[in-house]
Design a protein around this motif. Structure first.
Motif, mmCIF file in Angstrom:
data_model
loop_
_atom_site.group_PDB
_atom_site.id
_atom_site.type_symbol
_atom_site.label_atom_id
_atom_site.label_comp_id
_atom_site.label_asym_id
_atom_site.label_seq_id
_atom_site.Cartn_x
_atom_site.Cartn_y
_atom_site.Cartn_z
ATOM 1 N N UNK A 95 38.385 137.323 176.169
ATOM 2 C CA UNK A 95 39.714 139.133 175.895
ATOM 3 C C UNK A 95 38.542 139.888 176.093
ATOM 4 N N UNK A 96 37.596 139.519 174.568
ATOM 5 C CA UNK A 96 36.747 140.831 174.039
ATOM 6 C C UNK A 96 36.152 141.064 174.778
ATOM 7 N N UNK A 101 35.578 144.892 176.524
ATOM 8 C CA UNK A 101 34.603 145.476 176.134
ATOM 9 C C UNK A 101 34.120 145.589 177.549
ATOM 10 N N UNK A 102 33.918 144.879 178.721
ATOM 11 C CA UNK A 102 33.432 145.242 179.805
ATOM 12 C C UNK A 102 34.082 146.594 180.801
ATOM 13 N N UNK A 103 34.898 146.339 180.581
ATOM 14 C CA UNK A 103 36.254 147.751 181.184
ATOM 15 C C UNK A 103 36.691 148.811 180.374
ATOM 16 N N UNK A 104 36.811 148.862 178.773
ATOM 17 C CA UNK A 104 35.827 150.074 178.473
ATOM 18 C C UNK A 104 34.465 150.580 178.396
ATOM 19 N N UNK A 105 33.481 149.512 178.501
ATOM 20 C CA UNK A 105 31.845 150.073 179.346
ATOM 21 C C UNK A 105 32.114 150.547 180.307
ATOM 22 N N UNK A 126 34.587 152.619 182.224
ATOM 23 C CA UNK A 126 35.867 152.895 181.832
ATOM 24 C C UNK A 126 34.684 154.252 180.937
ATOM 25 N N UNK A 127 34.619 153.826 179.842
ATOM 26 C CA UNK A 127 34.030 155.467 179.272
ATOM 27 C C UNK A 127 32.569 155.755 180.242
ATOM 28 N N UNK A 128 31.909 155.013 181.756
ATOM 29 C CA UNK A 128 31.405 155.149 182.455
ATOM 30 C C UNK A 128 31.066 156.313 183.259
ATOM 31 N N UNK A 129 32.602 155.756 183.561
ATOM 32 C CA UNK A 129 33.683 156.229 184.613
ATOM 33 C C UNK A 129 33.880 158.205 184.599
ATOM 34 N N UNK A 130 34.067 158.181 182.858
ATOM 35 C CA UNK A 130 35.197 159.281 182.159
ATOM 36 C C UNK A 130 34.239 160.184 181.574
ATOM 37 N N UNK A 131 32.791 159.770 181.706
ATOM 38 C CA UNK A 131 31.320 160.048 180.693
ATOM 39 C C UNK A 131 30.448 161.155 181.926
ATOM 40 N N UNK A 132 30.788 160.509 183.439
ATOM 41 C CA UNK A 132 30.798 161.286 184.343
ATOM 42 C C UNK A 132 31.259 162.337 185.349
ATOM 43 N N UNK A 133 32.636 161.972 184.869
ATOM 44 C CA UNK A 133 33.734 163.329 185.303
ATOM 45 C C UNK A 133 33.228 163.867 184.223
ATOM 46 N N UNK A 134 33.529 163.917 182.831
ATOM 47 C CA UNK A 134 32.788 164.866 181.480
ATOM 48 C C UNK A 134 31.478 165.078 182.087
ATOM 49 N N UNK A 135 30.590 164.788 182.230
ATOM 50 C CA UNK A 135 29.096 166.069 183.374
ATOM 51 C C UNK A 135 29.271 166.298 184.089
#
Length: 434
Positions: free
Chosen positions: A19-20, A24-28, A30-39
């Motif tokens: 689960x961890x 962690x993989x899903x979070x990684x 997700x953060x990449x996608x959100x960061x790309x949208x933020x840029x």
């Protein structure tokens, strides 16, 4: 792998780790996608902030880059002439592109956003490697706390499993401290509901063992008491045989000694039979047997004694009547009933064995023309070594005890009644074979 603790630890630690890792993989991602949208949002906001400054493009100042290029600003006028470039020397975009676009310039990927205004075109571009580097750094900053929590969660799982199995270890330790004389019930206080049934079954087992040991001690005490008399009689008869003054006395003493030996032999045989048929100890092999056949075998066993006493011994059996029983034990039950009936029936009398069936039971009846048993004594005659004082027959008082023990093993019921023609009728009701 027979350890419950080890199984639980492997299963739970594997689950927590999986689960961890998945989280962690899903979070990684997700953060990449959100960061790309933020840029992307940052590129658009920069373009919007410059839309009123197209005419002032030559005087726009962009802070110098430290290290990798973060973004590049290009401005065109309405006639398509480039009027501003923030980073000279970099690959140029020769024409404005409206909206978002992924470009390949000089073998390197770029992300660009173009905006058309009343005075011209504004385009902001950013290298993809810079975006990805920043996104990975942000994602890792989010993942690191999750990964650091993994050892803490594993330690928590180990502690929880150990604490959860604590009551089971407590019960095991209490049982381990017991010996053959410690048969008191285990305490079920403050135990989890899942362990209470186990403790209950152990307590019931201890109660059965206590009952079995008590029965065994009582049996040994009674047997020792009952054996004392025939053994004493044997010793006395042997002494009388040694002291016989003549041949006639020796013959009489020898006859008395033989009778005493026969009584002692019968007593020992009945004691052994009772020990084998005790419902607490016995575990015979049950099978489907035909009651008429077993009754016939028991009749054969007692035929010689009945003939010697001039007793008419008869069998009225219903053929095909079957029961689920221990064949040898059932034969012993019938033989003891017939033996008692023959012994207590006066010479010239009769004993009838009869089998019949009802919807739920197989019925076995032994009727005799003897003196019978008074109603007030019918319960006590099943006790070990009990013999009515009015009887003139020799015996050990074990026959009906053996009958009751075998009947209990088979879930059968034994009833003592007056026979229609006088005497005693013993009825055994055995559950029918399915």
């Amino acid at each position: 792998m027979n350890s419950i603790r080890l199984r639980l630890l492997i299963a739970l630690i594997s689950l927590v780790a999986m689960v961890s890792i998945v989280a962690a993989g899903v979070t990684y991602r997700r953060v990449l996608s959100e960061t790309s949208n933020l840029f992307d949002y940052q590129l658009r906001q920069m373009a919007l902030s410059l839309r009123g400054q197209v005419t002032l493009a030559p005087r726009i100042e962009v802070p110098p880059e430290q290290g990798d290029v973060d973004f590049v600003v290009q401005i065109w006028d309405l006639f398509g002439a480039r009027v501003y470039l923030s980073r000279p020397g970099l690959p140029l975009i020769n024409q404005p592109i409206l909206g978002y676009a992924d470009l390949d310039l000089g073998g390197e990927g770029w992300r660009a956003y173009g905006l058309r205004t009343a005075q011209g075109f504004i385009q902001i571009a950013q290298p993809l490697r810079v975006r990805e580097s920043l996104a990975r750094a942000a994602a890792l900053r989010v993942m690191i706390p999750l990964l650091l929590l993994l050892p803490i969660m594993i330690a928590a799982v180990i502690w929880i499993v150990g604490r959860g199995l604590g009551p089971l270890r407590q019960v095991a330790a209490e049982v381990q401290r017991r010996d053959a004389r410690s048969l008191a019930p285990l305490s079920a206080e403050n135990l989890p509901r899942e362990i209470v049934p186990l403790v209950g079954e152990l307590n019931r087992l201890l109660a059965r063992l206590h009952s079995a040991f008590a029965t065994q001690r009582a049996f040994i005490a009674d047997a020792a008491h009952e054996l004392r008399s025939p053994l004493t009689a044997l010793r006395l008869q042997a002494q009388l045989l040694d002291r016989a003054p003549d041949e006639a006395a020796r013959i009489d003493a020898r006859s008395r000694l033989g009778a005493a030996i026969e009584r002692a032999t019968r007593l020992v045989e009945q004691l052994l039979t009772l020990a084998r048929t005790d419902p607490v100890e016995a575990a015979g092999k049950f099978e489907t047997v035909e009651l008429a056949q077993v009754a016939a075998e028991a009749i054969t066993d007692c035929h010689a004694m009945a003939l010697n006493r001039s007793i008419e011994l008869a069998l009225d059996a219903e053929p095909g009547l079957k029961v689920h029983a221990d064949r040898e034990a059932l034969r012993t039950l019938l033989r003891n009933l017939l033996d008692n009936a023959v012994r207590y029936t006066p010479p010239g009398g009769s004993v009838l064995a009869r089998t019949r069936a009802t919807a739920e039971h197989a019925i076995l009846e032994i009727s005799d023309t003897g003196p019978g048993i008074a109603a007030e004594h019918r319960q006590r005659v099943f006790d070990r070594f009990y013999r009515h004082t009015a009887t003139t027959e020799t015996g050990s008082g074990l026959g009906l005890s053996i009958v009751r023990a075998i009947a209990e093993r088979h879930g059968a019921e034994v009833l003592l009644e007056d026979a229609p023609g006088g005497g005693l009728r013993v009825t055994v009701r055995i559950p029918r074979s399915s």
